[in-house]
Design a protein around this motif. Structure first.
Motif, short mmCIF file in Angstrom:
data_model
loop_
_atom_site.label_atom_id
_atom_site.label_comp_id
_atom_site.label_asym_id
_atom_site.label_seq_id
_atom_site.Cartn_x
_atom_site.Cartn_y
_atom_site.Cartn_z
N MET A 257 0.82 -1.22 0.00
CA MET A 257 0.00 0.00 0.00
C MET A 257 0.86 1.27 0.00
N TYR A 258 2.06 1.15 0.54
CA TYR A 258 2.90 2.34 0.64
C TYR A 258 3.22 2.92 -0.74
N SER A 259 3.22 2.05 -1.76
CA SER A 259 3.56 2.55 -3.09
C SER A 259 2.31 2.98 -3.85
N ALA A 260 1.15 2.98 -3.18
CA ALA A 260 -0.09 3.28 -3.90
C ALA A 260 -0.66 4.63 -3.48
N ILE A 266 -0.91 6.10 4.17
CA ILE A 266 -1.18 6.39 5.59
C ILE A 266 -2.10 5.32 6.18
N PHE A 267 -3.10 4.94 5.38
CA PHE A 267 -4.00 3.88 5.82
C PHE A 267 -3.21 2.60 6.09
N GLY A 268 -2.29 2.33 5.17
CA GLY A 268 -1.44 1.14 5.32
C GLY A 268 -0.61 1.22 6.60
N GLY A 269 -0.11 2.43 6.89
CA GLY A 269 0.67 2.59 8.12
C GLY A 269 -0.14 2.22 9.34
N GLN A 272 -0.66 -1.46 9.44
CA GLN A 272 0.58 -2.11 9.82
C GLN A 272 0.70 -2.19 11.34
N ILE A 273 0.39 -1.06 12.00
CA ILE A 273 0.50 -1.01 13.46
C ILE A 273 -0.50 -1.99 14.09
N VAL A 274 -1.74 -1.94 13.58
CA VAL A 274 -2.78 -2.81 14.14
C VAL A 274 -2.39 -4.27 13.96
N TRP A 275 -1.96 -4.60 12.76
CA TRP A 275 -1.62 -6.00 12.48
C TRP A 275 -0.39 -6.43 13.30
N ALA A 276 0.56 -5.51 13.47
CA ALA A 276 1.75 -5.86 14.24
C ALA A 276 1.37 -6.15 15.69
#
Lengths: 308, 156
Positions: A257-260, A266-269, A272-276
């Motif tokens: 998502m970072y490349s999209a 930002i959504f991906g970020g 990422q935190i939630v999934w981590a």
């Protein structure tokens, strides 16, 4: 991400992340102008495929060993300075872990064996550390490895593959599970005798007093029990592999998502935190489950009374 | 992702790490932990013992105190008795001495009295004789009448 070429597509990114750094015997004729089998690093997934069994995942094996060493040296350091006086600092932590393992072993393995508890400790910490590698940003270590490969070793950066989570490799998880399986066989035969072990495989779950009927039951029983026995290491290894592979896959997808664009980035970020955070639960749980099942299997192999 | 030598490698690595852990990590750590458990148990039982000892000592001290008190009471009692006896003795002595002195004194008095009587008697005899001489104007044979005078004075 930085360091990737411009013609990067989503599928090549994923492919790249799921390919191991493989060293193995490349059969003759795989590369143009190669007329005999050579031992070399695979340049891509297809070459790794060509190597078949005679190959080793250098990244997986390396990380596995490094993490194992970290575990061993950490605990060894405490063991060397271990005092029976008031413990302090790191010793507290180590003792907590050891105590936890000991409690589990005591409650599930009521026999005397000097191997089971240390094995449980090794599994718990080592598998946890392997799983923990999943929480390190997916691209960080591969990127570092790529730079290292390109500038120090002079390799083509596109040929440097680097996976960092050993437990996402079924070879690694099944390797450990198979060791456990060998111990199951060994202890079963040692505790029950060869006859007892074969009896367990063939005289259950169906049995009959009539010898002819019993003779018919034996192959049926054997098929059932044999599958049951084989399922132990396979499920043990594949459970860990599946969980960690899926977890890593999701990290990779989120990283895509970072490349999209900025919004998705930002959504991906956030994701990422939630999934981590969620993954912290999974990695500890999977390490714990691997340990518990190993103890249970060991306990079953020691069980001499036929209680099923 | 394919099935390959990594499997064998991990099998070996796992076995080696399990062995290392058993030999160099698990054994010393659990041993020290057991030692500590034993130490704590020993410490607790020692504390228990000390408590019991303390109790015993306290009991003993109390008993000794009691005994001492009793002894002191006895001694005081004895002393009282003794002093009473001493006083009694002293009183008795004083009484006896007094009586003795009294007796002595009365004996002395009697003796003095006798002596005075004797002297008076002698005086009286000579007075009588002198008187009689005067009356008779003759010498009286003192010898012949002294007997009679003695008798007279004895009657006095």
């Amino acid at each position: 991400m930085a360091g990737e070429s411009e013609n990067l597509t989503a599928s090549s990114y994923i492919d790249h992340h799921l390919t191991n750094l493989t060293f193995g015997q490349l059969p003759a004729g795989t590369r143009p102008g190669q007329d005999q089998a050579i031992w070399t690093m695979a340049h891509n997934g297809a070459e790794a495929q060509q190597m078949g069994f005679m190959a080793i995942h250098v990244d997986m094996m390396g990380w596995s060993l490094v993490l194992g060493l970290i575990f061993f040296l950490m605990f060894r350091k405490v063991a060397k300075t271990m005092t029976s006086d008031t413990p302090s600092g790191f010793q507290n932590f180590v003792e907590m872990v050891v105590d936890f393992v000991q409690d589990n072993v005591k409650s599930m393995f009521p026999y005397k064996n000097p191997l089971v508890a240390p094995m449980a400790l090794t599994i718990l910490v080592w598998v946890f550390l392997m799983n923990f590698m999943d929480l390190i940003a997916v691209d960080l270590l591969p990127f570092v490895a790529q730079l290292f490969g390109e500038h120090v070793l002079g390799a083509d950066p596109h040929h440097v593959f680097f996976k960092v989570v050993p437990s996402t490799d079924p070879n690694v998880t099944l390797g450990m599970a198979f060791d456990v399986f060998l111990l199951i066989l060994f202890f079963s035969i040692r505790e029950k005798g060869l006859g007892g072990f074969i009896g367990e495989l063939t005289l259950h779950p169906f049995s009959n007093k009539n010898p002819i009927v019993q003779a018919i039951f034996i192959p049926i029983n054997f098929v059932l029990e044999f599958v049951n026995m084989i399922a132990k290491p396979v499920s043990l290894g594949l459970r860990l592999f599946g969980n960690m592979y899926a977890g890593e896959m999701i990290f990779i997808l989120i990283a895509l998502m970072y490349s999209a664009g900025p919004v998705l980035g930002i959504f991906g970020g956030g994701l990422q935190i939630v999934w981590a955070m969620f993954h912290i639960l999974i990695i500890s749980l999977q390490a714990f489950i691997f340990m518990v099942l190993t103890i249970v299997y060991m306990s079953q192999s020691f069980e001499t009374s036929e209680s099923h | 992702m394919s099935f390959n030598l990594t499997f064998i490698g991990q099998m070996i690595a796992f076995a080696v790490f399990v062995w290392l852990t058993m030999r160099y990590v698990w054994t010393p750590i659990t041993k020290a932990m057991e030692e500590r458990q034993k130490k704590i148990a020993d410490g607790l039982s020692a504390a228990d013992r000390a408590n019991r000892d303390l109790e015993l000592a306290q009991e003993k001290a109390a008993q000794e105190l009691r005994e001492a008190k009793q002894k002191a009471a006895e001694i005081i009692d004895q002393a009282n008795k003794r002093s009473a006896r001493l006083v009694d003795e002293a009183k008795e002595n004083a009484r006896v001495e007094g009586e003795r002195i009294l007796a002595q004194a009365s004996a002395e008095i009697e003796r003095e009295q006798n002596r005075a009587k004797e002297a008076l008697r002698a005086e009286l005899a000579s007075l009588v004789i002198t008187g009689a001489e005067k009356i008779l104007e003759t010498s009286v044979d003192a010898k012949a009448h002294s007997e009679m005078l003695d008798k007279l004075s004895a009657q006095l």
